[in-house]
Design an enzyme around this catalytic site. Structure first.
Site, short mmCIF file in Angstrom:
data_model
loop_
_atom_site.label_atom_id
_atom_site.label_comp_id
_atom_site.label_asym_id
_atom_site.label_seq_id
_atom_site.Cartn_x
_atom_site.Cartn_y
_atom_site.Cartn_z
N ASP A 1 0.83 -1.28 0.11
CA ASP A 1 -0.02 -0.09 0.07
C ASP A 1 0.93 1.28 0.14
O ASP A 1 1.80 1.44 0.85
CB ASP A 1 -0.87 -0.09 1.44
N GLU B 1 1.22 -0.39 -5.02
CA GLU B 1 0.05 0.37 -5.24
C GLU B 1 0.50 2.01 -5.27
O GLU B 1 0.25 2.66 -4.36
CB GLU B 1 -0.79 0.34 -4.18
C1 GLC Z 1 -3.95 3.53 -0.24
C2 GLC Z 1 -5.45 2.94 -0.10
C3 GLC Z 1 -6.28 4.00 0.31
C4 GLC Z 1 -5.69 4.37 1.62
C5 GLC Z 1 -4.56 4.93 1.42
C6 GLC Z 1 -4.13 5.33 2.72
O1 GLC Z 1 -3.85 4.38 -1.39
O2 GLC Z 1 -5.86 2.36 -1.37
O3 GLC Z 1 -7.74 3.59 0.45
O4 GLC Z 1 -6.46 5.53 2.02
O5 GLC Z 1 -3.65 4.00 0.61
O6 GLC Z 1 -3.51 3.74 3.39
#
Ligand code: GLC
Length: 648
Positions: free
Chosen positions: A280, A322
């Site tokens: 993430d 991500e």
């Molecule tokens: C990523 C997740 C999102 C979250 C962010 C902080 O972008 O997809 O939903 O708010 O990380 O962890």
């Protein structure tokens, strides 16, 4: 480079864990061949390679291997034997919140047939580990990386799900939320109680001097609900860095123990049976005043280090970064230079996702096509997650130059898109909302379910049969376009049944400030049953997606071997790409506009396809030119044409 000193250290550390090299030859070989690189990255990030922390890192790797259950060792071998398993056209995923999908982890095994019927064999379970109710960010504020949140079940329930998935030859994707913890995580609690070792886990400042310096160049992620990047901690009379919400404290990866603790958590997930680890928000993991504190070189080094460690100890687990960043920056996440192809195995094709929405709103594919030369730079052996939307907002972060190249003014163009999807543009069919509007820059992203953004919510409300039909076409066009593009399609739960926006979040105190919840539905299983078996628009969406997924899994040319080429069309409404193979290729053509369009049939001859044998996999018939020698497209129609391969 062979390093006798490192070899010596490696042997000692491995023996201390009780592993005999002769009994762990594959691990030993992988470690021996990667250790010099691990050491080099570690040294660049943390200095002294002989440090106690580096020995600890080797021990963590040995322990991870030692603790790897037999069924996962076997799965590692099977994956290695099949080449890069995650490039296969036989993988298709769905992202879901366990509680909103089926209530509890114990219910999930009984839903596995639902996925396989649809054509889904990879589940992305949204964060399951403990996070404080009301301050959870959908589970992305983790207060314990090892305890499943009781809302979803227990660790044993999760292990049971893993067993069931394996039995059905399905795959699992989970998140590691490593940029930050909840302010209620044990490390944060210890830091708050004054423990200096744990204060080093985070970015603490005694006054506003450095925070103010950072703020000058750091963008805000949630400017409406969490403005600024620092939060005052009254117990310590200090400021802590909080890039996302105030309750998400950023971890300090320049402090080696943070990396080591994170690696242990990563291996905990690997040994649970995770096939794809979604890392993430990796763009944020290194901070430096005077920069945006995003996409910094050290963030990439950490990812490369994680990749090497995973490759050594738990090689069957692929890594998904991500990083929702622009088309140029995203390539960095696949690794550059000698690390090209050796950083993240997968990344979200977020640029393309947003560009599909751009093309749909404008009926003009030129901005989407202007971005492709960047997107096509992806190294061989890596792949995308392709999607029409996920649990997050849709950002319009592609380059101004791409918009300008298509002949639009970037600021006005983005304003149009935001107004279109928020449903305020007069001719808009969409029902969505703006997310995180920045009052200083007017930047904003878009919330709303696939069906609502494609016009189904409005059309149903207005009981307009023609508009309902067009909405269904838009939904299937968007799905088809991303399913065949290359990469693993990641559908979002509810989209297969045409769920429109859910406004119940507005009355939930833990959610009302975050309109992303409008597109995170609670599944009504009675409704899903009707959708599967019945008729009407929702059924057509379900059946269409099911057919597209089945088709995809039968077409080996869709496996991601970097065999994508965009074709030049004379109509700006049409996007067309070719997936070429040795025996058989696929030529996919999509009309993104709400008008009928024609293209000259002889274009197929120009590209060397035998135009008298074009079979459309989608409509299951041979495609022919009309009397004027043209191929007709109805609004939002697409063709998935079989064309002869390079040997044909
Ligand atoms: C990523 C997740 C999102 C979250 C962010 C902080 O972008 O997809 O939903 O708010 O990380 O962890």
């Amino acid at each position: 480079m062979y390093r006798p000193d490192l070899h010596q250290q490696m042997v000692q550390e491995i023996e201390s864990t009780g592993i005999k090299p002769s009994e762990a030859l594959p691990f030993y070989t992988r470690l021996a061949s990667n250790l010099a690189d691990i050491d080099a990255l570690y040294k660049t990030l943390y200095g002294d390679p002989g440090s106690r922390h580096f020995s600890q890192l080797v021990r963590i790797l040995a322990a991870a291997y030692k603790n790897r259950p037999r069924f996962l060792l076997e799965k590692d071998d099977a994956k290695a034997a099949s080449g890069q398993w995650f490039l296969s056209n036989r993988l298709a995923g769905m992202s879901l919140y366990v509680d909103r999908f089926c209530g509890h982890l114990q219910q999930l095994p009984s839903k596995l047939d639902y996925f396989t019927d649809l054509g889904i064999n990879l589940l992305h379970l949204m964060p399951l580990f403990q996070s404080p109710p009301g301050e959870s960010d959908g589970g992305y504020a983790v207060s314990d990386y090892r305890q499943v949140d009781p809302r979803f079940g227990t660790l044993e329930d999760l292990q049971q799900v893993v067993q069931e998935l394996n039995r059905k030859h399905m795959y699992l994707m989970l998140d590691i939320v490593l940029n930050h913890t909840s302010h209620r995580h044990e490390w944060a609690e210890k830091a708050r109680a004054g423990d200096p070792a744990y204060q080093d886990f985070y970015y603490f400042y005694p006054d506003r001097q450095l925070p103010d310096q950072f703020e000058q160049s750091m963008p805000e992620i949630f400017p409406e609900s969490a403005p600024g990047n620092f939060t005052y901690v009254p117990e310590l009379n200090k400021w802590v860095m909080t890039v996302f919400h105030q309750y998400q404290w950023d971890l300090n990866f320049s402090y080696a123990p943070v990396l080591l603790a994170t690696l242990e958590n990563i291996f905990f997930y690997a040994n649970l049976g995770v096939d794809i680890l979604r890392i993430d928000a990796p763009a944020f993991i290194w901070k430096q005043p005077g920069t945006t504190s995003q996409n910094l070189p050290q963030a990439h080094m950490i990812l490369q280090l994680i990749k090497l460690c995973v490759q050594v100890a738990t090689p069957g687990m692929a890594l998904l970064g991500e990083a929702i960043v622009g088309p140029r920056q995203i390539m960095e996440y696949f690794g550059r230079g000698r690390y090209a192809g050796y950083e993240c195995d997968l990344a979200y094709n977020a640029t393309h996702m947003a560009l599909q929405w751009d093309a749909l709103a404008t009926g003009d594919t030129r901005v989407m096509l202007a971005a492709q030369h960047e997107i096509l730079q992806k190294p061989l052996g890596t792949s995308w997650i392709t999607y029409t939307r996920g649990h997050d907002d849709i950002g319009l972060g592609y380059d101004d130059a791409m918009i300008a190249q298509a002949g639009f003014a970037p600021y006005e163009h983005r304003r149009f898109l935001k107004e279109y999807y928020a449903g305020v543009y007069p001719a808009s069919v969409a029902t969505g909302a703006l997310f995180s509007v920045n009052p200083k820059t007017q930047d904003a992203r878009i919330s709303g379910s696939l069906a609502s953004l494609c016009g189904l919510e409005k059309a149903i409300k207005e009981e307009d049969a023609g508009a309902i039909d067009l909405a269904v076409r838009r939904i299937l066009l968007m799905q088809a376009h991303c399913f065949f593009l290359g990469g693993i399609p990641m559908t979002f739960y509810g989209d297969e049944a045409g769920y429109t926006n859910d406004y119940s979040y507005l009355t939930d105190p833990g959610k009302h400030y975050d309109n992303r919840w409008m597109h995170r539905p609670v599944i009504d299983w009675e409704k899903n049953k009707r959708v599967k078996e019945g008729e009407g628009p929702h059924h057509l969406i379900y059946k269409g997606m099911q057919r597209l997924l089945a088709l995809r899994s039968q077409l080996d040319v869709i496996a991601d071997t970097n065999n994508l080429r965009w074709l030049h069309m004379h109509s700006k409404a049409i996007a067309a790409y070719l997936r070429s193979g040795s025996k058989e290729g696929l030529c996919a053509l999509f009309n993104f506009s709400n008008e009928p369009v024609e293209v000259a049939f002889n274009l197929f001859d120009l590209y060397g396809f035998k135009s008298n044998t074009l079979y459309d996999h989608w409509q299951q018939n041979l495609v022919e030119a009309n009397q004027e020698g043209m191929l007709n497209f109805q609004p939002y129609q697409f063709y998935l044409l079989r064309v002869q391969g390079e040997e044909g």
